[in-house]
Write an enzyme that holds these catalytic residues in place. Structure first.
Site, short mmCIF file in Angstrom:
data_model
loop_
_atom_site.label_atom_id
_atom_site.label_comp_id
_atom_site.label_asym_id
_atom_site.label_seq_id
_atom_site.Cartn_x
_atom_site.Cartn_y
_atom_site.Cartn_z
N CYS A 1 80.77 53.99 77.68
CA CYS A 1 81.32 52.75 78.24
C CYS A 1 82.84 52.73 78.20
O CYS A 1 83.46 51.90 78.85
CB CYS A 1 80.74 51.53 77.50
SG CYS A 1 81.04 51.54 75.73
N HIS A 2 83.44 53.69 77.47
CA HIS A 2 84.91 53.77 77.50
C HIS A 2 85.42 54.23 78.87
O HIS A 2 86.60 54.13 79.16
CB HIS A 2 85.42 54.72 76.41
CG HIS A 2 84.90 56.12 76.52
ND1 HIS A 2 83.67 56.50 76.03
CD2 HIS A 2 85.43 57.24 77.09
CE1 HIS A 2 83.47 57.79 76.28
NE2 HIS A 2 84.52 58.25 76.94
N ASN B 1 76.73 47.61 74.38
CA ASN B 1 76.21 48.99 74.40
C ASN B 1 75.83 49.44 72.99
O ASN B 1 76.69 49.58 72.13
CB ASN B 1 77.29 49.90 74.98
CG ASN B 1 76.86 51.36 75.05
OD1 ASN B 1 75.70 51.67 74.78
ND2 ASN B 1 77.79 52.22 75.44
N GLU C 1 89.80 62.94 77.54
CA GLU C 1 89.04 63.42 78.70
C GLU C 1 89.96 63.66 79.91
O GLU C 1 89.48 63.98 81.00
CB GLU C 1 87.96 62.38 79.07
CG GLU C 1 86.93 62.19 77.96
CD GLU C 1 85.76 61.30 78.40
OE1 GLU C 1 85.65 60.99 79.60
OE2 GLU C 1 84.96 60.93 77.53
N TYR D 1 84.58 47.67 86.47
CA TYR D 1 83.44 46.82 86.13
C TYR D 1 82.66 46.42 87.38
O TYR D 1 81.44 46.34 87.37
CB TYR D 1 83.91 45.58 85.35
CG TYR D 1 84.37 45.92 83.94
CD1 TYR D 1 83.45 46.21 82.94
CD2 TYR D 1 85.72 45.97 83.63
CE1 TYR D 1 83.86 46.54 81.65
CE2 TYR D 1 86.15 46.30 82.34
CZ TYR D 1 85.21 46.58 81.36
OH TYR D 1 85.62 46.92 80.10
#
Lengths: 207, 158
Positions: A177-178, A169, A204, A146
């Protein structure tokens, strides 16, 4: 012919004809969106999209994807907000969402690492908008904290505001945003729930 | 002046909630076949003017008012377009009753406002006061139209 030759009561006949036609109404209503699009009157098109995490609601304008609601969220509220802040000409139009659906499907199956569908940024303003633009630049499989994000958005001390911006978001997944995690590397909060965030990061191979 | 804020619900909500009433009204006014075209025209016209609508809370009445105008235009245009054949093909059993085209030929002979009043009452179950608003007449006149319409139809159909 007997029994049919007598003229029916007109009130009853009209009532029955109307009643018999009603089941066709939803089919005819679904055709309104296509015609509206042809006449340039479809300002916001939305549809639900299946995902491994539950049903998503996605909305697009002529500029791009304006809203993606994760399973935990109320579609009704999201649509009311679109009607208020973009245009009340909001219609369900599944065909308009096909390109987004295809990219999301490929992303969830692990065969797509980037979205080519455009984003309509009009619901994101000011510092939040800058944070969300910064998030859009985080590559697949990578994470940012962050505070790193706050710095990228131009204010390193505003990590709390950066967190708030993530929470607000309007287009999660496509604006990823993950990929924003706590400084200690733990996933942190997510609109779709912490488990979904964890699974996306695993998908991912970011963990 | 602050920028205009829309408090209108998403248009889809109007479709979901009122498409049955609009279709029912149109079927009663212009017949099942022509109702489908009128349905599309009604909702496209509504969608076109929707963002500028002053929210009055009665979106159903607003939609049915537009449908009423579309139905009148449609019957008028149909009347100009063609003189209907003297006798329709003989009705088969499943075309009888409510699907009898004779019914809508009779309905088309009613004065436009009366036709809408009858259809709004019997197909969309509308209150007399709302019918008056939709067809632009008093509640009393709406009531009179609704009562006299079927009498005329009965005579036409006899």
């Amino acid at each position: 012919m007997n029994g049919r030759t007598e003229a029916p009561d007109p009130e009853a006949a009209l009532w029955e004809a109307a009643r018999d036609a009603r089941p066709r109404a939803s089919e005819l209503a679904a055709a309104v969106a296509a015609r509206a699009e042809g006449e340039g009157l479809l300002d916001v098109a939305y549809a639900t999209v299946e995902s491994p995490y539950g049903e998503l609601m996605v909305a697009v304008t002529d500029r791009g994807v304006v809203q993606l609601s994760l399973p935990n969220y109320s579609n009704e509220e999201a649509l009311a907000r679109l009607a208020r802040e973009v245009s009340p000409r909001v219609l369900e139009a599944p065909a308009r969402l096909d390109p987004v659906r295809r990219e999301l499907d490929a992303y969830f199956s692990g065969s797509r690492s980037e979205f080519t569908v455009r984003v309509d940024w009009r619901l994101s303003h000011g510092f939040r908008g800058r944070v969300l633009h910064a998030i859009a630049g985080i590559p697949y499989g990578q994470t940012r904290s962050y505070s790193e994000l706050a710095a990228e958005a131009g204010n390193p001390r505003a990590f709390r505001a950066a967190g708030t911006a993530c929470g607000a978001n309007p287009v999660p997944l496509i604006v990823p945003c993950h990929r924003v995690v706590k400084t200690d590397g733990s996933p942190g909060n997510y609109g779709g729930g912490p488990e979904m965030k964890l699974e996306l990061l695993r998908l991912e191979r970011a963990l | 002046m602050p920028p205009e804020v829309h408090t209108l619900p998403p248009f889809q909500q109007l479709l979901d909630e009122h498409s049955g009433d609009v279709l029912g009204f149109l079927v009663a006014s212009v017949g099942p076949h022509d109702a489908e075209d009128c349905f599309q025209e009604t909702f496209i016209a509504a969608l076109r003017s929707y963002p500028g609508l002053e929210q009055d809370g009665n979106l159903r009445g607003w939609l049915l008012t537009i449908a009423h105008r579309k139905a009148i235009d449609h019957v008028r245009a149909r009347g100009r377009r063609a003189i209907p054949v003297a006798e329709p093909p003989e009705a088969t059993a499943d075309q009888a009753g409510p699907r009898d085209p004779g019914l809508w030929r009779s309905v088309a002979t009613l004065p436009p406002k009366q036709r809408s009043a009858v259809a709004l009452r019997f197909a969309a179950d509308m209150a007399y006061r709302d019918i008056g608003e939709a067809i632009d007449c008093s509640e009393a006149a709406a009531r009179r139209n609704v009562h006299e319409g079927p009498e005329k139809l009965r005579k036409e159909l006899a």
